[in-house]
Design an enzyme around this catalytic site. Structure first.
Site, PDB file in Angstrom:
ATOM      1  N   LEU A 188       0.818  -1.216   0.000  1.00 22.70           N
ATOM      2  CA  LEU A 188       0.000   0.000   0.000  1.00 22.70           C
ATOM      3  C   LEU A 188       0.850   1.264   0.000  1.00 22.70           C
ATOM      4  CD1 LEU A 188      -2.800  -1.001   2.543  1.00 22.70           C
ATOM      5  CD2 LEU A 188      -2.780  -1.238   0.039  1.00 22.70           C
ATOM      6  N   GLY A 246      -1.590   6.329  -2.863  1.00 23.27           N
ATOM      7  CA  GLY A 246      -2.616   6.204  -3.907  1.00 23.27           C
ATOM      8  C   GLY A 246      -3.748   5.308  -3.412  1.00 23.27           C
ATOM      9  N   HIS A 247      -3.389   4.152  -2.860  1.00 24.97           N
ATOM     10  CA  HIS A 247      -4.404   3.248  -2.294  1.00 24.97           C
ATOM     11  C   HIS A 247      -5.156   3.946  -1.155  1.00 24.97           C
ATOM     12  CE1 HIS A 247      -1.198   0.230  -3.636  1.00 24.97           C
ATOM     13  NE2 HIS A 247      -2.244  -0.113  -4.358  1.00 24.97           N
ATOM     14  N   GLY A 291      -8.532   3.596  -9.095  1.00 23.38           N
ATOM     15  CA  GLY A 291      -7.717   4.770  -9.409  1.00 23.38           C
ATOM     16  C   GLY A 291      -7.650   5.045 -10.906  1.00 23.38           C
ATOM     17  N   GLN A 292      -7.626   6.322 -11.238  1.00 25.67           N
ATOM     18  CA  GLN A 292      -7.438   6.745 -12.639  1.00 25.67           C
ATOM     19  C   GLN A 292      -6.060   6.327 -13.154  1.00 25.67           C
ATOM     20  OE1 GLN A 292      -9.451   7.964 -14.821  1.00 25.67           O
ATOM     21  NE2 GLN A 292      -7.904   8.430 -16.392  1.00 25.67           N
ATOM     22  N   LYS A 293      -5.124   6.083 -12.225  1.00 27.27           N
ATOM     23  CA  LYS A 293      -3.784   5.596 -12.604  1.00 27.27           C
ATOM     24  C   LYS A 293      -3.888   4.425 -13.579  1.00 27.27           C
ATOM     25  CE  LYS A 293       0.567   4.135 -12.060  1.00 27.27           C
ATOM     26  NZ  LYS A 293       0.508   2.719 -11.888  1.00 27.27           N
ATOM     27  N   ASP A 294      -4.849   3.521 -13.322  1.00 36.05           N
ATOM     28  CA  ASP A 294      -5.067   2.372 -14.212  1.00 36.05           C
ATOM     29  C   ASP A 294      -6.301   2.662 -15.059  1.00 36.05           C
ATOM     30  OD1 ASP A 294      -3.029   0.245 -13.157  1.00 36.05           O
ATOM     31  OD2 ASP A 294      -3.901   1.169 -11.392  1.00 36.05           O
ATOM     32  N   SER A 301       3.099   0.513  -6.658  1.00 30.04           N
ATOM     33  CA  SER A 301       3.806  -0.494  -5.863  1.00 30.04           C
ATOM     34  C   SER A 301       5.087  -0.924  -6.570  1.00 30.04           C
ATOM     35  CB  SER A 301       2.904  -1.706  -5.630  1.00 30.04           C
ATOM     36  OG  SER A 301       1.667  -1.291  -5.109  1.00 30.04           O
TER      37      SER A 301
HETATM   38  P1  AMP Z   1      -3.066  -2.155  -7.286  1.00 25.72           P
HETATM   39  O1  AMP Z   1      -2.746  -2.533  -5.877  1.00 25.72           O
HETATM   40  O2  AMP Z   1      -1.893  -1.652  -8.053  1.00 25.72           O
HETATM   41  O3  AMP Z   1      -3.872  -3.208  -7.994  1.00 25.72           O
HETATM   42  O4  AMP Z   1      -4.021  -0.897  -7.188  1.00 25.72           O
HETATM   43  C1  AMP Z   1      -5.217  -0.937  -6.435  1.00 25.72           C
HETATM   44  C2  AMP Z   1      -6.045   0.278  -6.747  1.00 25.72           C
HETATM   45  O5  AMP Z   1      -5.310   1.448  -6.409  1.00 25.72           O
HETATM   46  C3  AMP Z   1      -6.405   0.387  -8.232  1.00 25.72           C
HETATM   47  O6  AMP Z   1      -7.733   0.857  -8.356  1.00 25.72           O
HETATM   48  C4  AMP Z   1      -5.411   1.399  -8.721  1.00 25.72           C
HETATM   49  O7  AMP Z   1      -5.868   2.111  -9.856  1.00 25.72           O
HETATM   50  C5  AMP Z   1      -5.299   2.324  -7.517  1.00 25.72           C
HETATM   51  N1  AMP Z   1      -4.052   3.070  -7.569  1.00 25.72           N
HETATM   52  C6  AMP Z   1      -2.794   2.579  -7.747  1.00 25.72           C
HETATM   53  N2  AMP Z   1      -1.890   3.584  -7.790  1.00 25.72           N
HETATM   54  C7  AMP Z   1      -2.597   4.736  -7.655  1.00 25.72           C
HETATM   55  C8  AMP Z   1      -2.239   6.121  -7.626  1.00 25.72           C
HETATM   56  N3  AMP Z   1      -0.977   6.530  -7.747  1.00 25.72           N
HETATM   57  N4  AMP Z   1      -3.228   7.028  -7.462  1.00 25.72           N
HETATM   58  C9  AMP Z   1      -4.523   6.637  -7.342  1.00 25.72           C
HETATM   59  N5  AMP Z   1      -4.921   5.355  -7.348  1.00 25.72           N
HETATM   60  C10 AMP Z   1      -3.979   4.414  -7.508  1.00 25.72           C
END
Ligand code: AMP
Length: 284
Positions: free
Chosen positions: A33, A36-37, A147-150, A186
């Site tokens: 985490l 962003g999370h 997140g908009q990141k993805d 991450s």
């Molecule tokens: P992940 O653990 O990478 O699967 O991400 C889990 C959630 O966190 C997903 O909805 C991602 O889009 C969001 N997320 C990851 N990085 C960011 C970030 N830098 N800003 C906003 N949301 C994020």
């Protein structure tokens, strides 16, 4: 905060919460985490009365040879961060319970799953859509936050929820960045010091594209892409895998810049692959 590993227990807690009249906000993650999370948890607290986060490194969204085995895992640290941010339930199931022997169903969102990240990582979005469908069924939230990141993942999940008539609201939250513009991820822990120093060029390239669009200097997607390639090429440690100018909803390439314009990119820095994007609203 309760840490739940068993699927049945998760269902029970969700049913009880609904019976008490709680509104459940759900933040699915793969752990490791970062802020962003946690920004998704903070938004979930505004939109609901009980926040559930899942931590599950989903094997089916990694292709052979990707970083599944070395993906950072630290449930004790994740639990502390999730609790401090206001998570009520942390759901961390084991892979053998999510995918028991004989598991054979998949969710495929045809169209948006085969371009951009889907073209670079075949099968990735099938793994994502399937696990998100399963987690939504299990947690049964009122709202789920991503997140908009993805950006492509967000498009695909919205489409899945619509196509399968899932009764859940989807909320997409802004990308959280380091002060130098690098999107939190991450995977940033994989970067060596020189790579870390070079990585913000990706956001600089996106910002350059954005200002060319906003100042109305540029309406030709090809020239926007050239600007991005030129900017990234100045950092020899960063190799651009793709950049594109697409419609924010359909992910189809745009011939003219108009409407909700999404500019996603992916790049390699040594062995690390990073993605980023920017969404620009252009008045017709
Ligand atoms: P992940 O653990 O990478 O699967 O991400 C889990 C959630 O966190 C997903 O909805 C991602 O889009 C969001 N997320 C990851 N990085 C960011 C970030 N830098 N800003 C906003 N949301 C994020």
């Amino acid at each position: 905060m309760e840490v739940v590993t068993r699927a049945q227990r998760m269902t029970l807690l969700s049913r009880e919460a609904r019976a008490r009249g709680e509104r459940i906000g759900f933040v699915p993650t793969m752990g490791a985490l970062h802020d962003g999370h946690l920004s998704l948890v903070r938004r979930a607290r505004q939109m609901s009365t009980l926040v559930v986060m899942s931590v599950f490194v989903n094997p089916t969204q990694f292709a052979p040879g990707e970083d599944f085995a070395r993906y950072p895992r630290d449930l004790a640290r994740d639990s502390d961060l999730a609790r401090e941010a206001g998570t009520a339930i942390l759901y961390a199931p084991e892979a053998r319970e999510v995918y028991p022997a004989g598991f054979g169903t998949a969710v495929t969102v045809e169209g948006p799953d085969s371009v951009l990240e889907g073209a670079s990582r075949p099968g990735h979005f099938r793994g994502v859509a399937t696990v998100v469908a399963k987690l939504l069924n299990r947690v049964n939230p009122h709202v789920a936050l991503f997140g908009q990141k993805d950006a492509q993942q967000a498009v695909i999940i919205r489409r899945m929820v619509r196509d399968l008539e899932m009764d859940v609201e989807i909320e997409i939250c802004p990308t959280v960045r380091e002060s130098d513009g690098l999107a939190l991820s991450s995977r940033n822990v994989y970067l060596g010091p020189e790579e870390r120093r070079a990585a913000p060029v990706l956001y600089r390239a996106l910002r350059r594209a954005e200002s060319a669009i906003v100042s109305e200097e540029e309406r030709d997607p090809e020239r926007i892409l050239s600007l991005i390639r030129e900017t990234v090429a100045a950092e020899p440690l960063v190799s651009l895998e793709y950049a594109a100018v697409v419609d924010g909803e359909t992910l189809q390439p745009l011939e003219r810049i108009r409407g909700g314009v999404l500019i996603p990119l992916a790049a390699r820095l040594g062995a690390t692959r990073l993605i980023d994007n920017i969404l620009v609203k252009v008045e017709e």
